[in-house]
Design a protein around this motif. Structure first.
Motif, PDB file in Angstrom:
ATOM      1  N   ASP A   1       0.829  -1.208   0.000  1.00 28.95           N
ATOM      2  CA  ASP A   1       0.000   0.000   0.000  1.00 28.95           C
ATOM      3  C   ASP A   1       0.862   1.255   0.000  1.00 28.95           C
ATOM      4  O   ASP A   1       0.645   2.172  -0.801  1.00 28.95           O
ATOM      5  CB  ASP A   1      -0.922  -0.012   1.218  1.00 28.95           C
ATOM      6  N   LYS A   2       1.855   1.303   0.874  1.00 28.64           N
ATOM      7  CA  LYS A   2       2.710   2.489   0.975  1.00 28.64           C
ATOM      8  C   LYS A   2       3.583   2.676  -0.273  1.00 28.64           C
ATOM      9  O   LYS A   2       3.840   3.812  -0.693  1.00 28.64           O
ATOM     10  CB  LYS A   2       3.592   2.406   2.222  1.00 28.64           C
ATOM     11  N   MET A   3       4.027   1.565  -0.852  1.00 31.80           N
ATOM     12  CA  MET A   3       4.882   1.644  -2.040  1.00 31.80           C
ATOM     13  C   MET A   3       4.065   1.730  -3.325  1.00 31.80           C
ATOM     14  O   MET A   3       4.623   1.868  -4.411  1.00 31.80           O
ATOM     15  CB  MET A   3       5.820   0.440  -2.084  1.00 31.80           C
ATOM     16  N   GLN A   4       2.756   1.623  -3.188  1.00 29.81           N
ATOM     17  CA  GLN A   4       1.838   1.777  -4.322  1.00 29.81           C
ATOM     18  C   GLN A   4       2.101   0.734  -5.413  1.00 29.81           C
ATOM     19  O   GLN A   4       2.207   1.048  -6.602  1.00 29.81           O
ATOM     20  CB  GLN A   4       1.918   3.195  -4.889  1.00 29.81           C
ATOM     21  N   VAL A   5       2.222  -0.531  -4.979  1.00 32.74           N
ATOM     22  CA  VAL A   5       2.404  -1.648  -5.910  1.00 32.74           C
ATOM     23  C   VAL A   5       1.371  -2.721  -5.585  1.00 32.74           C
ATOM     24  O   VAL A   5       0.733  -2.706  -4.525  1.00 32.74           O
ATOM     25  CB  VAL A   5       3.825  -2.241  -5.815  1.00 32.74           C
ATOM     26  N   ARG A   6       1.238  -3.689  -6.488  1.00 30.59           N
ATOM     27  CA  ARG A   6       0.248  -4.743  -6.302  1.00 30.59           C
ATOM     28  C   ARG A   6       0.855  -6.141  -6.213  1.00 30.59           C
ATOM     29  O   ARG A   6       0.144  -7.113  -5.984  1.00 30.59           O
ATOM     30  CB  ARG A   6      -0.766  -4.704  -7.450  1.00 30.59           C
ATOM     31  N   SER A   7       2.172  -6.240  -6.442  1.00 32.94           N
ATOM     32  CA  SER A   7       2.805  -7.560  -6.405  1.00 32.94           C
ATOM     33  C   SER A   7       4.267  -7.434  -6.011  1.00 32.94           C
ATOM     34  O   SER A   7       4.859  -6.350  -6.070  1.00 32.94           O
ATOM     35  CB  SER A   7       2.720  -8.233  -7.778  1.00 32.94           C
ATOM     36  N   ALA A   8       4.843  -8.581  -5.618  1.00 32.80           N
ATOM     37  CA  ALA A   8       6.261  -8.607  -5.257  1.00 32.80           C
ATOM     38  C   ALA A   8       7.136  -8.283  -6.467  1.00 32.80           C
ATOM     39  O   ALA A   8       8.170  -7.610  -6.343  1.00 32.80           O
ATOM     40  CB  ALA A   8       6.626  -9.976  -4.692  1.00 32.80           C
ATOM     41  N   VAL A   9       6.724  -8.732  -7.645  1.00 33.23           N
ATOM     42  CA  VAL A   9       7.490  -8.458  -8.868  1.00 33.23           C
ATOM     43  C   VAL A   9       7.495  -6.953  -9.156  1.00 33.23           C
ATOM     44  O   VAL A   9       8.540  -6.365  -9.486  1.00 33.23           O
ATOM     45  CB  VAL A   9       6.900  -9.226 -10.068  1.00 33.23           C
ATOM     46  N   GLU A  10       6.332  -6.332  -9.016  1.00 30.71           N
ATOM     47  CA  GLU A  10       6.236  -4.888  -9.239  1.00 30.71           C
ATOM     48  C   GLU A  10       7.085  -4.129  -8.224  1.00 30.71           C
ATOM     49  O   GLU A  10       7.757  -3.137  -8.560  1.00 30.71           O
ATOM     50  CB  GLU A  10       4.773  -4.453  -9.142  1.00 30.71           C
ATOM     51  N   LEU A  11       7.094  -4.595  -6.988  1.00 33.23           N
ATOM     52  CA  LEU A  11       7.909  -3.971  -5.948  1.00 33.23           C
ATOM     53  C   LEU A  11       9.391  -4.095  -6.273  1.00 33.23           C
ATOM     54  O   LEU A  11      10.148  -3.126  -6.163  1.00 33.23           O
ATOM     55  CB  LEU A  11       7.612  -4.615  -4.595  1.00 33.23           C
ATOM     56  N   ALA A  12       9.809  -5.280  -6.697  1.00 31.12           N
ATOM     57  CA  ALA A  12      11.221  -5.512  -7.041  1.00 31.12           C
ATOM     58  C   ALA A  12      11.639  -4.616  -8.213  1.00 31.12           C
ATOM     59  O   ALA A  12      12.729  -4.032  -8.211  1.00 31.12           O
ATOM     60  CB  ALA A  12      11.449  -6.974  -7.378  1.00 31.12           C
ATOM     61  N   ASN A  13      10.769  -4.496  -9.215  1.00 31.59           N
ATOM     62  CA  ASN A  13      11.079  -3.648 -10.366  1.00 31.59           C
ATOM     63  C   ASN A  13      11.164  -2.179  -9.974  1.00 31.59           C
ATOM     64  O   ASN A  13      11.975  -1.428 -10.503  1.00 31.59           O
ATOM     65  CB  ASN A  13      10.011  -3.825 -11.451  1.00 31.59           C
ATOM     66  N   LEU A  14      10.328  -1.784  -9.020  1.00 31.45           N
ATOM     67  CA  LEU A  14      10.349  -0.400  -8.547  1.00 31.45           C
ATOM     68  C   LEU A  14      11.653  -0.075  -7.838  1.00 31.45           C
ATOM     69  O   LEU A  14      12.236   0.995  -8.027  1.00 31.45           O
ATOM     70  CB  LEU A  14       9.174  -0.161  -7.606  1.00 31.45           C
ATOM     71  N   LEU A  15      12.133  -1.005  -7.032  1.00 30.62           N
ATOM     72  CA  LEU A  15      13.318  -0.759  -6.228  1.00 30.62           C
ATOM     73  C   LEU A  15      14.618  -0.961  -6.974  1.00 30.62           C
ATOM     74  O   LEU A  15      15.632  -0.367  -6.631  1.00 30.62           O
ATOM     75  CB  LEU A  15      13.306  -1.682  -5.003  1.00 30.62           C
ATOM     76  N   ARG A  16      14.600  -1.758  -8.004  1.00 33.07           N
ATOM     77  CA  ARG A  16      15.853  -2.119  -8.678  1.00 33.07           C
ATOM     78  C   ARG A  16      16.623  -0.928  -9.230  1.00 33.07           C
ATOM     79  O   ARG A  16      17.824  -0.810  -9.005  1.00 33.07           O
ATOM     80  CB  ARG A  16      15.581  -3.131  -9.794  1.00 33.07           C
ATOM     81  N   PRO A  17      15.985   0.003  -9.969  1.00 35.39           N
ATOM     82  CA  PRO A  17      16.759   1.119 -10.539  1.00 35.39           C
ATOM     83  C   PRO A  17      17.419   1.986  -9.481  1.00 35.39           C
ATOM     84  O   PRO A  17      18.492   2.525  -9.682  1.00 35.39           O
ATOM     85  CB  PRO A  17      15.691   1.919 -11.320  1.00 35.39           C
ATOM     86  N   ALA A  18      16.764   2.143  -8.335  1.00 31.63           N
ATOM     87  CA  ALA A  18      17.288   3.038  -7.296  1.00 31.63           C
ATOM     88  C   ALA A  18      18.220   2.324  -6.342  1.00 31.63           C
ATOM     89  O   ALA A  18      18.888   2.940  -5.532  1.00 31.63           O
ATOM     90  CB  ALA A  18      16.132   3.645  -6.509  1.00 31.63           C
ATOM     91  N   GLY A  19      18.259   1.002  -6.430  1.00 30.68           N
ATOM     92  CA  GLY A  19      19.064   0.248  -5.462  1.00 30.68           C
ATOM     93  C   GLY A  19      18.540   0.424  -4.073  1.00 30.68           C
ATOM     94  O   GLY A  19      19.261   0.363  -3.086  1.00 30.68           O
ATOM     95  N   ALA A  20      17.226   0.663  -3.945  1.00 33.03           N
ATOM     96  CA  ALA A  20      16.633   0.940  -2.652  1.00 33.03           C
ATOM     97  C   ALA A  20      16.213  -0.354  -1.964  1.00 33.03           C
ATOM     98  O   ALA A  20      16.144  -1.411  -2.574  1.00 33.03           O
ATOM     99  CB  ALA A  20      15.429   1.859  -2.813  1.00 33.03           C
ATOM    100  N   GLY A  21      15.931  -0.219  -0.680  1.00 36.12           N
ATOM    101  CA  GLY A  21      15.378  -1.333   0.062  1.00 36.12           C
ATOM    102  C   GLY A  21      16.414  -2.219   0.676  1.00 36.12           C
ATOM    103  O   GLY A  21      16.095  -3.150   1.399  1.00 36.12           O
ATOM    104  N   GLY A  22      17.701  -1.943   0.410  1.00 38.68           N
ATOM    105  CA  GLY A  22      18.727  -2.811   0.965  1.00 38.68           C
ATOM    106  C   GLY A  22      19.141  -2.435   2.351  1.00 38.68           C
ATOM    107  O   GLY A  22      19.842  -3.164   3.034  1.00 38.68           O
ATOM    108  N   GLY A  23      18.815  -1.288   2.819  1.00 44.08           N
ATOM    109  CA  GLY A  23      19.193  -0.890   4.162  1.00 44.08           C
ATOM    110  C   GLY A  23      18.756   0.498   4.414  1.00 44.08           C
ATOM    111  O   GLY A  23      18.875   1.042   5.434  1.00 44.08           O
TER     112      GLY A  23
END
Length: 214
Positions: A192-214
């Protein structure tokens, strides 16, 4: 790009006026400066007021000027990382073409040799403004992503990292020593907070920014 702005920095008043007229005829906004120092003062004032560039822009920059040269100004812009949001097109005489070519290799968008073709110059300006707009759109999306990440709790971040890693809820629960139901709640809040509907969509969102690792 109705609000895009072309900055003109040239010590020759006739050149500034001719460029401003050309841009007006193509319905492009422009601001003119008689020296690199004057342009730097404008940027410094904007920075002091905390005003970030929000609209597409590019800089038409004369190579040789009294005082600070166009090349020296360009170097400062490169050092501050401003040339992606504000691409630089050098305006140069024939004798300075090798210098302008070298500047392109260092990150200038292009150069136009005086006397320049109006149509060719406008084409390059439009391309530079499009590049600026694309960079700013990416920057805004990155800012939006970072804001969403800041809204996550520490536990939600933990769950998010494991979700992105492809773990099912049961294994996430085991690793975090919480119940599967708690994982499901946190997972739903992350989506909800990341405005995605699936784990794949979340992973694709974070990949370009390198976010979510810490």
């Amino acid at each position: 790009m109705d609000t895009a702005t072309v900055y003109i920095v040239d010590d020759d008043a006739e050149v500034r006026q001719a460029l401003a007229w050309l841009l007006r005829s193509r319905r492009v906004l422009s601001e003119s400066f008689a020296s690199a120092e004057a342009f730097e003062l404008m940027l410094a004032d904007r920075m002091a007021r905390g005003v970030h560039q929000r609209q597409a822009a590019c800089l038409l920059l004369d190579v040789r000027m009294p005082g600070m040269s166009g090349l020296a100004l360009f170097d400062r812009l490169v050092e501050r990382g401003e040339t992606a949001a504000m691409p630089v097109i050098f305006l140069t005489g024939h004798a300075n073409v090798p210098t302008a070519v070298a500047s392109v290799k260092r990150g200038a968008f292009d150069f136009c040799e005086k006397p320049f073709s109006d149509n060719l110059l406008v084409d390059r300006i439009q391309a530079a403004l499009q590049a600026s707009a694309a960079h700013l759109a990416q920057w805004r999306e990155q800012q939006h992503l970072e804001q969403r990440l800041r809204e996550l709790t520490e536990r939600e971040r933990d769950v998010m990292r494991l979700v992105v890693g492809g773990l099912p809820n049961k294994l996430i629960a085991d690793q975090l020593a919480i119940s599967v139901r708690t994982v499901e709640v946190h997972r739903a809040r992350v989506f909800d907070k990341m405005q995605v509907r699936s784990a794949v969509e979340l992973a694709n969102l974070l990949r370009p920014a390198g976010a979510g690792g810490g």
